[in-house]
Design an enzyme around this catalytic site. Structure first.
Site, PDB file in Angstrom:
ATOM      1  CG  ASP A 111      31.407  37.404  40.422  1.00 52.78           C
ATOM      2  OD1 ASP A 111      31.741  38.313  41.500  1.00 52.78           O
ATOM      3  OD2 ASP A 111      30.723  37.607  39.518  1.00 52.78           O
ATOM      4  CG  ASP A 113      37.203  43.559  38.384  1.00 59.36           C
ATOM      5  OD1 ASP A 113      36.498  43.627  39.524  1.00 59.36           O
ATOM      6  OD2 ASP A 113      36.736  43.448  37.411  1.00 59.36           O
ATOM      7  CD  GLU A 163      31.215  43.760  40.156  1.00 60.03           C
ATOM      8  OE1 GLU A 163      31.015  44.997  40.033  1.00 60.03           O
ATOM      9  OE2 GLU A 163      31.579  43.114  39.245  1.00 60.03           O
TER      10      GLU A 163
END
Length: 462
Positions: free
Chosen positions: A88, A125, A158
């Site tokens: 995610d 990320d 997350e």
């Protein structure tokens, strides 16, 4: 591992194209409008693990978004590495600050990345860094180089606190049993200065709501006579720091770990230019808690920051109104020994205590997690250090990160194993910000380095 570089060279274009396709999907876990995209991404990760050589892969349902689990057990007597990552991503807002659309990945050459960097939400990320492990796995299985067992656990929540992952871990301790956990969701000091993250800050995230009158009011008729929730909220927030930028919440620092002068001196050995730091951010001065350096402020000290604030009229033109409500989202980064739930309660109690008459306050906790420190004398750290030495030609520097991966502390508590944080991102990658990117060199260097971790960890462990 001698042919790893040639393998990467031969498959470079495919590795990049696969990542680009993954980055096109807006897997934003914080926004339910993107639910289908998040689920689609989980399916893609599952298929990627199958192609990478995992013999058992499944999508594990939770009360939220699913966890993708995969494994390849070559010998129960050999060590097992558990790889964790997340698929995610953060919301891309504000969109108008992106130079190119966040989910239309482009490769651009930059001063720091003359070989190119991929610009897209999730590039660093964590899709780019997570996918390094998938491609490293592909190399080891197709070339017969996998020296030990491997398990993958890739989640989709997350960025919203990993609540359902914690339930999954607690319910599957035996399934997830391992000798070390490997994560790439952090960074390194510079392209030519490898480092291993040895500490993470914890997190407490809350939302506050200030309510005044029962409706929006005309600021001419009521201004000066009725408490303005926006004015009140800003004053309350301002009071959370004193003149030395010290957080004023009673009890906030009671359990803060104070590093020794020796430890602080070791941290100070990491290469750092304050002028370059300011130049990169286009600021003329740094800011923070009195008595600490910039690198200490953003790693070993706790913080409190407003992440968003709103209320009243924010559209085009003017509207003279006193809003009925004002809101803010506030995050507190915590250091080891600070319990995030305790800090959340301290914040709530203090914020309610300083509420002036004329308004009411509501504090809503969202999510959080504990800080984490990993020892540098562990087998896992030594294996990671040797891996970096092999591919970078120099010994990595241990460093503490200012970021948080809340699930890491839970891993140690529930699975009884240490986590090694092998990050390949850079501070300049703009994670969580517009124009997030990940250098192609960094991406490929990660794929090259990770297999050596498996090799050295297996040798040291056996």
């Amino acid at each position: 591992m001698s042919n790893i570089q040639s393998y990467i060279t031969n498959h470079k274009d495919r590795f990049l194209n696969e990542l680009i396709e993954l980055l096109k999907i807006p897997s934003i876990s914080a926004d339910t409008a993107y639910k289908d995209d998040v689920l689609k991404t989980a399916d893609i990760i599952k298929n990627s693990l199958v192609k990478a050589g995992c013999e058992h892969v499944e999508i594990c349902q939770t009360d939220g978004y699913p966890i993708v689990y995969g494994e390849k057990i070559i010998d129960p007597n050999l060590p097992t590495v558990l790889v964790y990552g997340h698929y995610d991503v953060q919301p891309p807002d504000p969109l108008d600050l992106w130079d190119s659309p966040p989910f239309e990945p482009v490769i651009k050459n930059t001063e720091l990345h003359p070989e190119g960097a991929i610009f897209a939400r999730g590039a660093c990320d964590d899709k780019g860094q997570m996918y390094m492990h998938v491609k490293a796995m592909e190399f080891m299985t197709t070339q017969g180089k996998l020296p030990c067992n491997v398990k993958f656990m890739i989640e989709g929540e997350e960025e919203v606190g990993s609540v359902n992952l914690s339930h999954y871990v607690k319910a599957n301790r035996e399934k997830l049993k391992n000798d070390v956990i490997l994560i790439s969701d952090t960074g390194m000091i510079a392209k030519d200065v490898p480092s291993i993250t040895t500490g993470l800050r914890g997190l407490s995230y809350v939302e506050v709501e200030v309510t005044g009158p029962n409706r929006d009011l005309h600021s001419g008729l009521y201004g000066g006579a009725v408490a303005n929730p926006i004015n009140v909220l800003t004053k309350m927030i301002a009071s959370l720091h004193d003149e030395n930028n010290h957080i004023t919440i009673p009890g906030f620092y009671d359990k803060v770990e104070n590093l020794s002068d020796i430890e602080r001196a070791e941290m100070a050995k990491a290469p750092f230019s304050l002028e370059d730091y300011k130049k990169a951010l286009d600021i003329d001065a740094v800011y923070g808690e009195e008595g600490y350096s910039t690198n200490e402020r953003n790693s070993i000290r706790p913080t409190l920051d407003v992440n968003g604030i709103w209320g009243g009229y924010t559209g085009e033109g003017a509207k003279t109104v006193i809003a009925s409500k004002a809101y803010a989202k506030i995050s507190m980064r915590l250091v080891p020994n600070q319990d995030w739930e305790e800090i959340t309660e301290l914040f709530k109690s203090h914020f309610e205590t300083i509420t002036p008459k004329g308004v009411t306050v509501k504090v809503t906790p969202h999510h959080g997690g504990q800080g984490y420190v990993t020892p540098i004398d562990s087998i896992g750290y030594k294996a990671a250090s040797k891996a970096y030495e092999k591919t970078f030609g120099k010994t990595p520097i241990p460093q503490r990160s200012g970021g948080s991966i809340p699930i890491v502390a839970l891993f140690e508590e529930e699975l009884k194993s240490k986590t090694i944080l092998m990050g390949f991102g850079l501070d300049s990658d703009a994670i969580h910000s517009p124009n997030e990117h990940f250098g192609i060199w960094n991406y490929l260097k990660g794929i090259e380095t990770i297999p050596y971790f498996y090799k050295y960890f297996t040798e040291l462990k056996t």
